[in-house]
Design a protein around this motif. Sequence first.
Motif, PDB file in Angstrom:
ATOM      1  N   PRO A  85      11.654 -32.960  10.284  1.00  0.00           N
ATOM      2  CA  PRO A  85      12.391 -32.153  10.810  1.00  0.00           C
ATOM      3  C   PRO A  85      12.118 -30.952  11.304  1.00  0.00           C
ATOM      4  O   PRO A  85      11.116 -30.245  10.341  1.00  0.00           O
ATOM      5  N   LEU A  86      12.291 -30.549  12.327  1.00  0.00           N
ATOM      6  CA  LEU A  86      12.011 -29.236  12.923  1.00  0.00           C
ATOM      7  C   LEU A  86      12.991 -27.994  13.214  1.00  0.00           C
ATOM      8  O   LEU A  86      14.078 -28.768  13.777  1.00  0.00           O
ATOM      9  N   ARG A  87      12.765 -26.922  13.252  1.00  0.00           N
ATOM     10  CA  ARG A  87      13.724 -25.903  13.634  1.00  0.00           C
ATOM     11  C   ARG A  87      12.979 -25.261  15.151  1.00  0.00           C
ATOM     12  O   ARG A  87      11.835 -25.543  15.062  1.00  0.00           O
ATOM     13  N   ALA A  88      13.794 -24.800  15.679  1.00  0.00           N
ATOM     14  CA  ALA A  88      13.428 -24.301  16.981  1.00  0.00           C
ATOM     15  C   ALA A  88      12.245 -23.158  16.848  1.00  0.00           C
ATOM     16  O   ALA A  88      12.487 -22.372  15.829  1.00  0.00           O
ATOM     17  N   GLY A  89      11.025 -23.584  17.432  1.00  0.00           N
ATOM     18  CA  GLY A  89       9.973 -22.563  17.086  1.00  0.00           C
ATOM     19  C   GLY A  89       9.101 -23.057  16.303  1.00  0.00           C
ATOM     20  O   GLY A  89       7.786 -22.539  16.375  1.00  0.00           O
ATOM     21  N   ASP A  90       9.247 -24.396  15.557  1.00  0.00           N
ATOM     22  CA  ASP A  90       8.287 -24.817  14.564  1.00  0.00           C
ATOM     23  C   ASP A  90       7.308 -25.643  15.596  1.00  0.00           C
ATOM     24  O   ASP A  90       7.741 -26.120  16.726  1.00  0.00           O
ATOM     25  N   VAL A  91       6.100 -25.795  15.026  1.00  0.00           N
ATOM     26  CA  VAL A  91       4.888 -26.756  15.777  1.00  0.00           C
ATOM     27  C   VAL A  91       4.379 -27.509  14.664  1.00  0.00           C
ATOM     28  O   VAL A  91       4.262 -27.538  13.378  1.00  0.00           O
ATOM     29  N   THR A  92       4.359 -28.873  15.000  1.00  0.00           N
ATOM     30  CA  THR A  92       3.448 -29.896  14.220  1.00  0.00           C
ATOM     31  C   THR A  92       2.193 -30.134  14.961  1.00  0.00           C
ATOM     32  O   THR A  92       2.147 -30.181  16.434  1.00  0.00           O
ATOM     33  N   PHE A  93       1.086 -30.353  14.337  1.00  0.00           N
ATOM     34  CA  PHE A  93      -0.168 -30.719  15.017  1.00  0.00           C
ATOM     35  C   PHE A  93      -0.564 -32.239  14.353  1.00  0.00           C
ATOM     36  O   PHE A  93      -0.462 -32.397  13.226  1.00  0.00           O
ATOM     37  N   HIS A  94      -0.892 -32.870  14.990  1.00  0.00           N
ATOM     38  CA  HIS A  94      -1.455 -34.196  14.789  1.00  0.00           C
ATOM     39  C   HIS A  94      -2.588 -34.599  15.263  1.00  0.00           C
ATOM     40  O   HIS A  94      -2.632 -34.501  16.678  1.00  0.00           O
ATOM     41  N   HIS A  95      -3.725 -35.469  14.682  1.00  0.00           N
ATOM     42  CA  HIS A  95      -4.860 -35.721  15.059  1.00  0.00           C
ATOM     43  C   HIS A  95      -4.599 -36.991  16.334  1.00  0.00           C
ATOM     44  O   HIS A  95      -3.509 -37.800  16.039  1.00  0.00           O
ATOM     45  N   ASP A 105      16.305 -26.866  17.777  1.00  0.00           N
ATOM     46  CA  ASP A 105      16.389 -27.866  16.401  1.00  0.00           C
ATOM     47  C   ASP A 105      16.337 -29.099  16.484  1.00  0.00           C
ATOM     48  O   ASP A 105      16.946 -29.913  17.455  1.00  0.00           O
ATOM     49  N   VAL A 106      15.390 -29.782  15.731  1.00  0.00           N
ATOM     50  CA  VAL A 106      15.269 -31.181  15.840  1.00  0.00           C
ATOM     51  C   VAL A 106      15.305 -31.782  14.242  1.00  0.00           C
ATOM     52  O   VAL A 106      14.377 -31.962  13.466  1.00  0.00           O
ATOM     53  N   VAL A 135       6.498 -20.821  14.622  1.00  0.00           N
ATOM     54  CA  VAL A 135       5.319 -20.056  15.310  1.00  0.00           C
ATOM     55  C   VAL A 135       5.780 -19.403  16.539  1.00  0.00           C
ATOM     56  O   VAL A 135       5.129 -18.526  16.855  1.00  0.00           O
ATOM     57  N   LEU A 136       7.056 -19.788  17.271  1.00  0.00           N
ATOM     58  CA  LEU A 136       7.501 -19.046  18.338  1.00  0.00           C
ATOM     59  C   LEU A 136       8.804 -18.232  17.769  1.00  0.00           C
ATOM     60  O   LEU A 136       9.501 -18.678  16.888  1.00  0.00           O
ATOM     61  N   SER A 137       8.844 -17.286  18.423  1.00  0.00           N
ATOM     62  CA  SER A 137       9.988 -16.196  18.096  1.00  0.00           C
ATOM     63  C   SER A 137      10.998 -16.876  18.843  1.00  0.00           C
ATOM     64  O   SER A 137      11.062 -17.438  19.627  1.00  0.00           O
ATOM     65  N   GLU A 138      12.372 -16.526  18.432  1.00  0.00           N
ATOM     66  CA  GLU A 138      13.708 -16.834  18.990  1.00  0.00           C
ATOM     67  C   GLU A 138      13.701 -16.516  20.613  1.00  0.00           C
ATOM     68  O   GLU A 138      14.147 -17.381  21.154  1.00  0.00           O
TER      69      GLU A 138
END
Length: 252
Positions: A183-193, A132-133, A20-23
């Motif tokens: 697991p997430l890379r830098a710039g990724d996004v999770t959405f949760h209710h 990174d996560v 979602v986000l650029s470097e």
Amino acid sequence: MSDETVRLYRDQGFVHIPGVLSEEEVKEFRAAALELVEEEGPQIWGADEDEVQVHYVAQAWRKHEALRRLALHPTITALATRLADGPLRLYSTDVLMKKPHGALPTLVHDDETGLPLSGLSRTLSAWVALGDVPVERGCLTFVPGSHLRGPAERQEHMRDFGEFVNIADVWPEYPWRPRVTVPLRAGDVTFHHSRTVHMAGPNDSDEVRVGYGVVYADPEVSYRPGVQDQHMADLEPGQPLPADLFPLVGHP
């Protein structure tokens, strides 16, 4: 965002959106988050420094211009409103850190319980990875479909942390429900209710975990006295959230 992604979110209560986000954006917003932590001195989730789950700075968007722009990021808010199928209101943001080799697992919870709000139905959170996560760094784990629990299987509200009830005590089926670790890379996004049960692991890596959590609420919510409501001290119980302090965001 595809219709299938929206369907997946509504079925399981969370979704992972990569890149979602650029470097360049990650670099800017991570620096802003760390700068704010240094200036503010973080609070802790945990009884004391020996039991810290997360170091955090609350209401970060009100304290740093770059983090305000991240909370109102047009791509993130557009994704959020598409998932929610309607407009939302920016409620809160936190810088969330897990220090290396020490931060404990974050307790199993849902967000609804701790929100001092009434009228929740479409409220959701965006969790933005500012680095990174991997699993070893304490990424989030979700319980698919847990947002569909009925009222009898949820703790809908608490006035203080002493009222918190373990998930398994209010939802006996919890121990037998599948869980999905993301697991997430830098710039990724999770959405949760806001009703999705989730948790985060310990940080067993050599690097700090830095994330940015944003809560986007139903536009019609009102104030309900509860935990972490210091920023709402001027509101009366039952009062709708004022638009100048809790702006509407995004487009469906």
